[in-house]
Enzyme design. Structure first.
Site, PDB file in Angstrom:
ATOM      1  N   TRP A 336       1.136  -1.533  -0.259  1.00 21.89           N
ATOM      2  CA  TRP A 336       0.146   0.264   0.250  1.00 21.89           C
ATOM      3  C   TRP A 336       0.955   0.899  -0.141  1.00 21.89           C
ATOM      4  CZ3 TRP A 336      -0.370   4.184   3.443  1.00 21.89           C
ATOM      5  CH2 TRP A 336      -1.695   4.839   3.220  1.00 21.89           C
ATOM      6  N   HIS A 337       2.032   1.581   0.170  1.00 18.46           N
ATOM      7  CA  HIS A 337       2.679   2.227   0.951  1.00 18.46           C
ATOM      8  C   HIS A 337       3.870   2.755  -0.949  1.00 18.46           C
ATOM      9  CE1 HIS A 337       2.367   1.731   5.173  1.00 18.46           C
ATOM     10  NE2 HIS A 337       2.458   3.314   5.491  1.00 18.46           N
ATOM     11  N   GLY A 338       3.945   1.654  -1.056  1.00 14.05           N
ATOM     12  CA  GLY A 338       4.172   2.268  -2.700  1.00 14.05           C
ATOM     13  C   GLY A 338       4.971   1.214  -3.911  1.00 14.05           C
TER      14      GLY A 338
END
Length: 511
Positions: A336-338
């Protein structure tokens, strides 16, 4: 538009507050929501007007799907069988459509190139990358709407009118980087007309919290960022001691940046009479990894627990399945963060650490536990272990490649002193030490490097002091607004305003 910008503080915010309370005072309640939504869309479009089409299409499609779910014929609803109520076919279709819509949008804009790049590498294909520019806040407003559609399909909530739904999604304090809010905690507040009246106490505490968050971002996060950015650009030439200070710099930059944004968002919400959920609860005080994730980015953890962990079975299907579910959640959190393997590695490391913690082998002395641990360690030792492990995981989180992350681990084994620490400290050539630096350059030029080193050490002492004392939310909520505190806030605000020309965007804008 940034919270930490002149146009936001001196133009956008006064207009938004005046219009919101002015229209509500005239009892033009729908108009006030439309006005607030319009201002929020201006806030969003200020970054790139092309983003408007994306967020408006997302809002319209999700709202339309929610509306279609209201058209389920009564005769089509499933009857209870063996004590359970199967989800009607129409709801299952709506659930699938909602997930496909939101995850599809997120995949295309955030993960398409990552997927194609890895497919080309694995299968020796030659598909072209699109080099899509990531729309700001897409991970936040997509999760926000996905939670609503899932609950609509599962008959957990009702359909709302378009104006309230639009205001819920676009409300500018949380639009770009959270907190990830749920419909049931925001829409009822917009429907409660008693919250439309100006409350001086809530407004004052909102201003108090906003300024504290602004201080964390402008005076702390961006200052630590000077050292972190320089250090990570020198990854392959750092020694052990400089690597430690670089990762600590990034750790504090990340915390003060993101928690500062969350404080400002909650403070802005209070100025408009809206309570946003707490997103940080002094995570760097944690004595275990599980405790850390109960305190860091709380609303993201809540989303994954509610919509991933529990549907996967949670802890209902045995210990092994529970541990697997935990690992999957953190793996997805990393992604989700990248869209990069470094984020996947970070999520996997966090997942493994939480799984190990969940085994209950080690406990903290003096802490109540549901399941007794085999042996216990003192809280200070637990804190050292937790803080160290989280900082080591940031090697993956911040590095541009797995190779660079691996090099940082290698640097910790270096026994030489390369002098990089002085170069890192020299990045603190900030206006606050200008006069002292000029005096030293005249009297003792060789001492200037030690001035920067002293400033760096004082900055770290201040950071550790702050994380072990009341956080900004606690201060704004529970402290009495005495004249001394008000004067202190005014001084901090002026200091921040003077420093605004040097600030950067928020780190979580990239996620």
């Amino acid at each position: 538009m940034l919270f930490n910008s002149y146009i936001f503080i001196f133009i956008f915010l006064p207009i938004a507050l005046t219009g919101w309370y002015g229209l509500n005072r005239l009892r033009l309640y729908k108009m006030s929501c439309l006005f607030l939504s319009g201002m929020s869309l201006w806030f969003y479009a200020y970054f790139n007007v092309k983003y408007l089409a994306i967020i408006l299409c997302s809002i319209f499609l999700n709202f339309s799907l929610s509306f279609l779910l209201t058209k389920i014929p009564a005769s089509k609803k499933a009857e209870t069988v063996n004590g359970k109520t199967p989800l009607p076919l129409f709801n299952r279709i709506g659930l699938f459509a909602g997930l496909l819509l939101n995850l599809g949008i997120l995949f295309y804009f955030k993960y398409y190139d990552f997927f194609i790049e890895n497919m080309n590498m694995a299968f020796h294909t030659d598909f072209n990358l699109k080099h899509i520019l990531l729309p700001l806040g897409i991970s936040f407003f997509t999760f926000q709407q996905m939670s609503f559609i899932i609950d609509r399909a599962l008959n957990r909530c009702e359909h709302y009118d378009f104006v309230n739904y639009l205001t819920f999604v676009t409300f500018f304090p949380q639009l770009i980087a959270g907190p990830i809010v749920l419909y049931k905690e925001i829409i009822p507040q917009f429907e409660d007309l008693s919250k439309r009246r100006f409350d001086s106490s809530s407004f004052a505490r909102g201003v108090y919290l906003f300024v504290l968050g602004l201080t964390k971002k402008v005076l702390l996060a961006d200052t630590f960022g000077l050292m972190a950015n320089y250090g990570f650009a020198q990854t392959f030439s750092l020694d052990a001691i400089s690597t430690i200070f670089v990762i600590l710099s990034y750790s504090f930059e990340l915390y003060f940046d993101f928690s500062g944004y969350s404080d400002m968002a909650i403070g802005l919400g209070r100025m408009f009479g809206v309570e946003l959920p707490v997103n940080f609860d002094s995570p760097y005080r944690s004595c275990s990894i599980k405790e850390f994730w109960q305190r860091w980015h709380i609303t993201l953890s809540r989303f994954f627990i509610t919509y991933v962990y529990i549907p996967l079975g949670g802890s209902r299907k045995g210990k092994v399945r529970m541990l697997l579910n935990i690992f999957v959640v953190f793996l997805l959190s990393g992604l989700w963060h990248g869209a990069a393997w470094t984020y996947v590695a970070w999520g996997a490391m966090q997942g493994l650490l939480v799984v190990i913690d969940s085994l209950g082998i080690v406990g903290i002395k003096g802490r109540e536990e549901k399941h007794p641990s085999r042996f216990h360690i003192p809280a200070p030792l637990g804190w050292v272990i937790t803080f160290t492990l989280f900082n080591l995981s940031l090697f993956f989180f911040r590095s541009g490649s797995m190779m660079a992350a691996g090099q940082l681990f290698k640097n910790l084994l270096s026994i030489k002193f390369s002098g990089k620490l002085f170069e890192i400290a020299a990045q603190l050539d900030i206006s606050e030490v200008y006069v002292l630096k000029q005096a030293l350059e005249l009297a003792a030029p060789g001492a200037v490097n030690y001035l920067y080193l002293s400033v760096m050490l004082l900055l770290f002492v201040l950071a550790f002091y702050l994380i072990f004392h009341r956080n900004a939310y606690e201060r704004a909520t529970y402290n009495k607004l005495t004249s001394e505190r008000c004067w202190g806030i005014c001084i901090l605000f002026v200091w921040c305003v003077i420093s605004l020309s040097q600030v950067s965007t928020f780190l979580y804008f990239n996620f």
